[in-house]
Design a protein around this motif. Sequence first.
Motif, PDB file in Angstrom:
ATOM      1  N   LYS A 149       0.847  -1.189   0.000  1.00 31.99           N
ATOM      2  CA  LYS A 149       0.000   0.000   0.000  1.00 31.99           C
ATOM      3  C   LYS A 149       0.882   1.238   0.000  1.00 31.99           C
ATOM      4  O   LYS A 149       1.953   1.266   0.613  1.00 31.99           O
ATOM      5  N   ILE A 150       0.429   2.263  -0.728  1.00 32.14           N
ATOM      6  CA  ILE A 150       1.124   3.549  -0.772  1.00 32.14           C
ATOM      7  C   ILE A 150       0.256   4.582  -0.072  1.00 32.14           C
ATOM      8  O   ILE A 150      -0.912   4.772  -0.440  1.00 32.14           O
ATOM      9  N   ASN A 171       0.763  -2.011 -10.505  1.00 32.62           N
ATOM     10  CA  ASN A 171       0.251  -3.257  -9.939  1.00 32.62           C
ATOM     11  C   ASN A 171      -1.149  -3.051  -9.356  1.00 32.62           C
ATOM     12  O   ASN A 171      -1.334  -2.255  -8.438  1.00 32.62           O
ATOM     13  N   PRO A 172      -2.161  -3.746  -9.862  1.00 34.74           N
ATOM     14  CA  PRO A 172      -3.530  -3.556  -9.359  1.00 34.74           C
ATOM     15  C   PRO A 172      -3.705  -4.008  -7.916  1.00 34.74           C
ATOM     16  O   PRO A 172      -4.699  -3.653  -7.274  1.00 34.74           O
ATOM     17  N   PHE A 173      -2.765  -4.795  -7.400  1.00 33.80           N
ATOM     18  CA  PHE A 173      -2.864  -5.265  -6.013  1.00 33.80           C
ATOM     19  C   PHE A 173      -2.242  -4.277  -5.022  1.00 33.80           C
ATOM     20  O   PHE A 173      -2.291  -4.503  -3.810  1.00 33.80           O
ATOM     21  N   ILE A 174      -1.633  -3.200  -5.523  1.00 34.60           N
ATOM     22  CA  ILE A 174      -1.123  -2.146  -4.654  1.00 34.60           C
ATOM     23  C   ILE A 174      -2.185  -1.059  -4.545  1.00 34.60           C
ATOM     24  O   ILE A 174      -2.583  -0.461  -5.544  1.00 34.60           O
ATOM     25  N   SER A 175      -2.672  -0.822  -3.341  1.00 37.59           N
ATOM     26  CA  SER A 175      -3.697   0.191  -3.142  1.00 37.59           C
ATOM     27  C   SER A 175      -3.054   1.530  -2.796  1.00 37.59           C
ATOM     28  O   SER A 175      -1.910   1.590  -2.338  1.00 37.59           O
ATOM     29  N   CYS A 176      -3.787   2.602  -3.021  1.00 39.02           N
ATOM     30  CA  CYS A 176      -3.286   3.957  -2.799  1.00 39.02           C
ATOM     31  C   CYS A 176      -4.205   4.700  -1.835  1.00 39.02           C
ATOM     32  O   CYS A 176      -5.434   4.685  -2.014  1.00 39.02           O
ATOM     33  N   GLN A 177      -3.613   5.320  -0.839  1.00 44.53           N
ATOM     34  CA  GLN A 177      -4.374   6.106   0.131  1.00 44.53           C
ATOM     35  C   GLN A 177      -3.716   7.468   0.273  1.00 44.53           C
ATOM     36  O   GLN A 177      -2.490   7.577   0.301  1.00 44.53           O
ATOM     37  N   ARG A 199      -7.479   1.470  -9.281  1.00 37.98           N
ATOM     38  CA  ARG A 199      -8.852   1.124  -8.935  1.00 37.98           C
ATOM     39  C   ARG A 199      -9.068   1.004  -7.428  1.00 37.98           C
ATOM     40  O   ARG A 199     -10.168   1.189  -6.933  1.00 37.98           O
ATOM     41  N   ASP A 200      -8.017   0.711  -6.677  1.00 37.71           N
ATOM     42  CA  ASP A 200      -8.135   0.593  -5.224  1.00 37.71           C
ATOM     43  C   ASP A 200      -7.489   1.823  -4.592  1.00 37.71           C
ATOM     44  O   ASP A 200      -6.282   1.854  -4.370  1.00 37.71           O
ATOM     45  N   PHE A 201      -8.293   2.857  -4.342  1.00 35.20           N
ATOM     46  CA  PHE A 201      -7.733   4.074  -3.765  1.00 35.20           C
ATOM     47  C   PHE A 201      -8.759   4.751  -2.864  1.00 35.20           C
ATOM     48  O   PHE A 201      -9.967   4.533  -2.976  1.00 35.20           O
ATOM     49  N   GLN A 218      -5.049   0.339  11.863  1.00 35.69           N
ATOM     50  CA  GLN A 218      -5.801  -0.906  11.873  1.00 35.69           C
ATOM     51  C   GLN A 218      -6.460  -1.186  10.528  1.00 35.69           C
ATOM     52  O   GLN A 218      -6.841  -2.309  10.247  1.00 35.69           O
ATOM     53  N   GLN A 219      -6.593  -0.141   9.704  1.00 39.20           N
ATOM     54  CA  GLN A 219      -7.234  -0.328   8.406  1.00 39.20           C
ATOM     55  C   GLN A 219      -6.229  -0.730   7.324  1.00 39.20           C
ATOM     56  O   GLN A 219      -6.620  -1.014   6.208  1.00 39.20           O
ATOM     57  N   LEU A 220      -4.945  -0.735   7.663  1.00 35.48           N
ATOM     58  CA  LEU A 220      -3.923  -0.930   6.643  1.00 35.48           C
ATOM     59  C   LEU A 220      -3.189  -2.247   6.833  1.00 35.48           C
ATOM     60  O   LEU A 220      -3.069  -2.756   7.944  1.00 35.48           O
ATOM     61  N   SER A 221      -2.655  -2.778   5.746  1.00 34.64           N
ATOM     62  CA  SER A 221      -1.892  -4.016   5.816  1.00 34.64           C
ATOM     63  C   SER A 221      -0.456  -3.735   5.402  1.00 34.64           C
ATOM     64  O   SER A 221      -0.207  -3.030   4.441  1.00 34.64           O
ATOM     65  N   SER A 222       0.495  -4.283   6.146  1.00 36.29           N
ATOM     66  CA  SER A 222       1.917  -4.056   5.856  1.00 36.29           C
ATOM     67  C   SER A 222       2.380  -4.972   4.716  1.00 36.29           C
ATOM     68  O   SER A 222       1.769  -6.012   4.459  1.00 36.29           O
ATOM     69  N   PRO A 223       3.514  -4.633   4.035  1.00 38.30           N
ATOM     70  CA  PRO A 223       4.306  -3.430   4.274  1.00 38.30           C
ATOM     71  C   PRO A 223       3.728  -2.208   3.565  1.00 38.30           C
ATOM     72  O   PRO A 223       3.340  -2.276   2.395  1.00 38.30           O
ATOM     73  N   ILE A 224       3.688  -1.104   4.282  1.00 40.49           N
ATOM     74  CA  ILE A 224       3.149   0.139   3.757  1.00 40.49           C
ATOM     75  C   ILE A 224       4.296   1.089   3.434  1.00 40.49           C
ATOM     76  O   ILE A 224       5.277   1.168   4.182  1.00 40.49           O
ATOM     77  N   LEU A 225       4.170   1.792   2.338  1.00 40.07           N
ATOM     78  CA  LEU A 225       5.123   2.830   1.981  1.00 40.07           C
ATOM     79  C   LEU A 225       4.466   4.183   2.192  1.00 40.07           C
ATOM     80  O   LEU A 225       3.423   4.475   1.607  1.00 40.07           O
TER      81      LEU A 225
END
Length: 439
Positions: A149-150, A171-177, A199-201, A218-225
């Motif tokens: 996740k970014i 990568n579609p499996f990398i989500s953006c926040q 698509r996942d943002f 708690q809403q995020l999954s590691s590893p996070i950048l």
Amino acid sequence: MGAELRLRNFLSNRYSQLPEESGQILLLYIAFVQSFCYQYHIPYESCEQLEGLLPQLFRQVAGYEIKDAAVTLDAAIPWEFLHKNPQLSDDLDRLCRRLSQKLCATPAWLQAQVDDLFELENTFFGTSITPSSIRELIARLAVQQHISKIVDLCSGTYSLGLQVWKEAGSNPFISCQGEEMNNYLCAISRLLLFLSGVRDFSIKQRNVMEPPFKELNQQLSSPILYVADFPLAGNRTFPITEKTPFFAGQKTNLYADWLLIHSVLSRMQAGDRAFLIVTKGALVRQNEQFLRKYLVEQDWLDAVVKLPAGLYPDHNLPLNLLICDKGRNPKKQGQIFFADLSAFVKPSTRRMKRLSSEGISKLCNNFLHFTNENNFSKVVSAQDIENAAYSLYPPPYLVTSPILTNQVRLGDIAVITRGLQLPKRYDEALQTPRYLLNI
């Protein structure tokens, strides 16, 4: 990209008559409309169809946030002004037809328009967009390790986080926040992310310095950048309150940049990393020495890179890249990588410079292998940093020439932290030059 395809070239005297930033907003609106129609093969040419078109197009897209973003941007356009200016409408018609005929509204073209329009006006939405060469540097460094996740803080248009996502292969499996205080910037970044293929943002409107942080984790999954570009925050101070218990008893106030750095570190879990753009002051000010000490002692600091001056169009601050890692390779523990990119710069536009490709590649390779290179990069022990009073400014650590035993570089032991004010009655006593140093 041909000059005729750059929307900023259409900001003529007629556009300057629009209220405040409406000219740039209008061209952003056209860019988003053109990109949507290009990607979904929807015929569109006439400016007469513009009003309300963006919400209409995104009505078919799932998700409340993206629909709300289209409505927000549409509401920012002074449509009545356009209706009263037929010549301006005619100009827009010609522009829209030309764009449609060129079939140019790709995601790359859209990103270029956003960059251009934000660079054109220093105060556009009160934000300073991260220059493309710095985004490339951070993205290439970031993808050296796995990302799930970014999170882009003080995200603006989300251009920095988006560059990392693209460098990671889209990568579609990398989500953006993202998190951003300005509602219009939130809307722009949502539209840009969607039309860039993410698509996942999720973009939240909030102040990144405000707690709570644990609930967000708690809403995020590691590893996070985590990425953040907040150099303009360094010249403000904030009082320490009960909301910042970590600093209790240490300081009564703190500079905003270290409050932001601390907010990022508070969110990070084991395995997370952060790439932060900060000013030189954050690395040397006596006021935050205890924080730099804590960062080094916890072994969360991976690298500090000095950047050249002149990379931003709206300021010339001395900037540095701070890299933190809460899951460091055991081989790197107790060591910090320092580097200086000052020599690797080349002209870009009249108002700014850019990092050279050679410098970016050299830094990425040296950082990956923790390589020492004369006057460019060096791996420094935590003990050496302690001996230097926890200064994190790279140049003193990169000096290779021997220093005579009876001499010392003034910059290695002293830093100007603030000006000195004396009452007028002292003027007569100061007949010869005097210098006060914080040593």
